[in-house]
Design a protein around this motif. Structure first.
Motif, mmCIF file in Angstrom:
data_model
loop_
_atom_site.group_PDB
_atom_site.id
_atom_site.type_symbol
_atom_site.label_atom_id
_atom_site.label_comp_id
_atom_site.label_asym_id
_atom_site.label_seq_id
_atom_site.Cartn_x
_atom_site.Cartn_y
_atom_site.Cartn_z
ATOM 1 N N CYS A 30 0.869 -1.171 0.000
ATOM 2 C CA CYS A 30 0.000 0.000 0.000
ATOM 3 C C CYS A 30 0.911 1.228 0.000
ATOM 4 N N HIS A 31 0.377 2.372 -0.399
ATOM 5 C CA HIS A 31 1.216 3.568 -0.538
ATOM 6 C C HIS A 31 0.588 4.768 0.157
ATOM 7 N N VAL A 32 1.443 5.566 0.748
ATOM 8 C CA VAL A 32 1.008 6.873 1.259
ATOM 9 C C VAL A 32 1.764 7.942 0.473
ATOM 10 N N ILE A 33 1.020 8.894 -0.076
ATOM 11 C CA ILE A 33 1.635 9.987 -0.837
ATOM 12 C C ILE A 33 1.431 11.274 -0.037
ATOM 13 N N VAL A 34 2.537 11.864 0.373
ATOM 14 C CA VAL A 34 2.479 13.034 1.249
ATOM 15 C C VAL A 34 2.838 14.280 0.451
ATOM 16 N N GLY A 35 1.843 15.169 0.279
ATOM 17 C CA GLY A 35 2.106 16.455 -0.361
ATOM 18 C C GLY A 35 2.170 17.552 0.683
ATOM 19 N N GLU A 36 2.421 18.761 0.231
ATOM 20 C CA GLU A 36 2.518 19.882 1.180
ATOM 21 C C GLU A 36 1.199 20.140 1.897
ATOM 22 N N GLU A 37 0.089 19.931 1.171
ATOM 23 C CA GLU A 37 -1.218 20.263 1.759
ATOM 24 C C GLU A 37 -2.147 19.068 1.936
ATOM 25 N N ARG A 38 -1.927 18.015 1.184
ATOM 26 C CA ARG A 38 -2.828 16.858 1.244
ATOM 27 C C ARG A 38 -2.032 15.560 1.339
ATOM 28 N N THR A 39 -2.682 14.545 1.911
ATOM 29 C CA THR A 39 -2.066 13.222 2.041
ATOM 30 C C THR A 39 -3.055 12.164 1.566
ATOM 31 N N VAL A 40 -2.559 11.233 0.765
ATOM 32 C CA VAL A 40 -3.414 10.216 0.149
ATOM 33 C C VAL A 40 -2.902 8.823 0.498
ATOM 34 N N LEU A 41 -3.822 7.932 0.844
ATOM 35 C CA LEU A 41 -3.494 6.508 1.016
ATOM 36 C C LEU A 41 -4.031 5.758 -0.196
ATOM 37 N N VAL A 42 -3.186 4.945 -0.830
ATOM 38 C CA VAL A 42 -3.623 4.139 -1.953
ATOM 39 C C VAL A 42 -3.673 2.681 -1.499
ATOM 40 N N ASP A 43 -4.862 2.125 -1.440
ATOM 41 C CA ASP A 43 -5.183 0.758 -1.015
ATOM 42 C C ASP A 43 -5.041 0.583 0.503
ATOM 43 N N THR A 44 -5.883 -0.309 1.040
ATOM 44 C CA THR A 44 -5.919 -0.489 2.501
ATOM 45 C C THR A 44 -5.524 -1.902 2.935
ATOM 46 N N GLY A 45 -5.113 -2.766 1.983
ATOM 47 C CA GLY A 45 -4.668 -4.109 2.347
ATOM 48 C C GLY A 45 -5.811 -4.976 2.852
ATOM 49 N N MET A 46 -5.459 -5.917 3.734
ATOM 50 C CA MET A 46 -6.446 -6.820 4.333
ATOM 51 C C MET A 46 -7.072 -6.151 5.559
ATOM 52 N N ALA A 47 -8.080 -6.812 6.127
ATOM 53 C CA ALA A 47 -8.803 -6.243 7.267
ATOM 54 C C ALA A 47 -7.861 -5.784 8.386
ATOM 55 N N TYR A 48 -6.791 -6.549 8.596
ATOM 56 C CA TYR A 48 -5.884 -6.272 9.713
ATOM 57 C C TYR A 48 -4.680 -5.409 9.304
ATOM 58 N N THR A 177 -7.626 1.112 -11.576
ATOM 59 C CA THR A 177 -7.152 2.483 -11.793
ATOM 60 C C THR A 177 -5.822 2.686 -11.083
ATOM 61 N N VAL A 178 -4.858 3.294 -11.779
ATOM 62 C CA VAL A 178 -3.555 3.574 -11.171
ATOM 63 C C VAL A 178 -3.452 5.066 -10.868
ATOM 64 N N VAL A 179 -2.444 5.406 -10.054
ATOM 65 C CA VAL A 179 -2.234 6.791 -9.642
ATOM 66 C C VAL A 179 -0.883 7.250 -10.177
ATOM 67 N N LEU A 180 -0.885 8.335 -10.940
ATOM 68 C CA LEU A 180 0.366 8.934 -11.412
ATOM 69 C C LEU A 180 0.668 10.155 -10.554
ATOM 70 N N ASP A 181 1.839 10.149 -9.904
ATOM 71 C CA ASP A 181 2.323 11.336 -9.206
ATOM 72 C C ASP A 181 3.073 12.157 -10.245
ATOM 73 N N GLU A 182 2.496 13.286 -10.640
ATOM 74 C CA GLU A 182 3.017 14.006 -11.811
ATOM 75 C C GLU A 182 4.456 14.506 -11.650
ATOM 76 N N PRO A 183 4.809 15.164 -10.518
ATOM 77 C CA PRO A 183 6.167 15.731 -10.470
ATOM 78 C C PRO A 183 7.275 14.677 -10.520
ATOM 79 N N THR A 184 7.028 13.498 -9.938
ATOM 80 C CA THR A 184 8.109 12.491 -9.912
ATOM 81 C C THR A 184 7.925 11.420 -10.990
ATOM 82 N N ARG A 185 6.841 11.526 -11.775
ATOM 83 C CA ARG A 185 6.509 10.522 -12.802
ATOM 84 C C ARG A 185 6.541 9.098 -12.202
#
Ligand SMILES: [Zn+2]
Length: 330
Positions: A30-48, A177-185
């Motif tokens: 799973c991924h966490v993307i940390v920006g200056e103003e917002r933070t996004v979690l991509v996928d939550t894995g299994m229940a635990y 659906t995939v997520v593209l982080d534009e500045p780092t490609r």
């Protein structure tokens, strides 16, 4: 087992954290993307996974669940959506998003089990059994309504000059659906491309590559191949960088094309119609090396190939002993 969890910081590009969530012999990143103003979690894995892996990792980099603004689910599968409810409970302020086509199977574990995980029972006598499905239900706490239905092409702002783009990449599911982080490609890639197998925590094949819908899968791979991707971070495979990205994608595409040839060749060489179970037994060793218990998951790609061979008019479908069976057109 590799020391994937337990303290290892993995920032694969500026602000993009890759979190290993282990389950049995497997791992989903799973991924966490940390920006200056917002933070996004991509996928939550299994229940635990939120309690075991995601929140502890976030805590180590100084982020509480209250910092999450958006939770984006790449596709409808237990190991990507199973932690939705625990994340919603810990981060009630965060919006949840996924592609509109995958939303029904993400918002309801029952629908996912009845749809995705039972789809080969009636026609092919292949399935996970009551015990297997009860296990999936336990691991899939995903009854969270999606706040935002994506269609692909939307952009989400994380800070000054910092946007994510959501790209519709069907094939493994209809709405993947995939997520593209534009500045780092950087592409947070989920299972858009499945290589020649799904890898386990030891980076050895654990499952067949479970792509399903061949036409859209091939189009997805061609689309990703045409993009300029610097970092490609998939859910069950190592991070690919620079030229290795194209190698990974091209390898996925050639595996898919070669597999269709193998299915067609087998049906041309066999005089009797073959059921999907028989096709799996005959082709398994030619398609990869995974634990024997995983072979039945070849039903996903092989059912996809059979459907396309039917569409191409190269094979016909009949029944044998009550189950669907296939033979080449002479
Ligand atoms: Zn997965």
């Amino acid at each position: 087992m590799l020391p994937l969890s337990g303290g290892k910081r993995m920032e694969i590009a500026k602000g993009i954290h890759r979190i290993a969530c282990t389950f049995g012999e497997r791992v989903v990143y799973c991924h966490v993307i940390v920006g200056e103003e917002r933070t996004v979690l991509v996928d939550t894995g299994m229940a635990y996974s939120p309690e075991k892996d995601i929140f502890p990792y976030m805590e180590r980099i100084g982020l509480g669940p209250d910092r999450l603004d958006l939770v984006m689910i790449t596709h409808s599968d237990v190991d990507h959506q199973g932690g939705n409810r625990p994340v919603r409970q810990a981060a009630p302020q965060a919006l949840f998003a996924c592609h509109v086509l995958d939303a029904p199977w993400i918002e309801s574990a029952d629908a996912l089990i009845a749809g995705r995980y039972s789809q080969f029972e009636a026609k092919h006598n292949i399935g996970y059994g009551d015990e297997g499905k009860a296990g999936i239900a336990r691991d899939c706490l995903s009854d969270v309504p999606m706040d935002w239905h994506l269609q692909g092409g939307e952009r989400y702002r994380l800070g000054p000059d910092h946007y994510l783009t959501f790209i519709h990449t069907p094939g493994h599911t209809w709405g993947h659906t995939v997520v593209l982080d534009e500045p780092t490609r950087t592409v947070i890639a989920g299972e858009a491309a499945l290589s020649s197998s799904i890898l386990g925590v030891d980076e050895q094949p654990a499952l067949p590559p479970t792509y399903c819908y061949i036409d859209t899968y091939e189009s997805t791979l061609e689309r990703l191949l045409a993009m300029d991707i610097a970092v490609y971070s998939p859910s069950h495979w190592p991070v690919q960088r620079d030229q290795a990205v194209k190698t990974f994608l091209a390898g996925s595409l050639s595996y898919c094309r070669e597999t269709e040839q193998k299915v067609y060749q087998l049906l041309r060489e066999t005089s009797e119609p073959l059921t999907l179970k028989e096709i799996i037994v005959r082709l398994n060793d030619a398609l990869g090396r995974w634990p024997a218990t995983a072979s039945q998951d070849l039903s996903y790609p092989l059912a996809g190939h059979l459907q396309r061979l039917l569409n191409r008019g190269l094979i016909t479908e009949t029944t044998r002993g009550g189950w669907a069976a296939y033979q080449a057109v002479r």
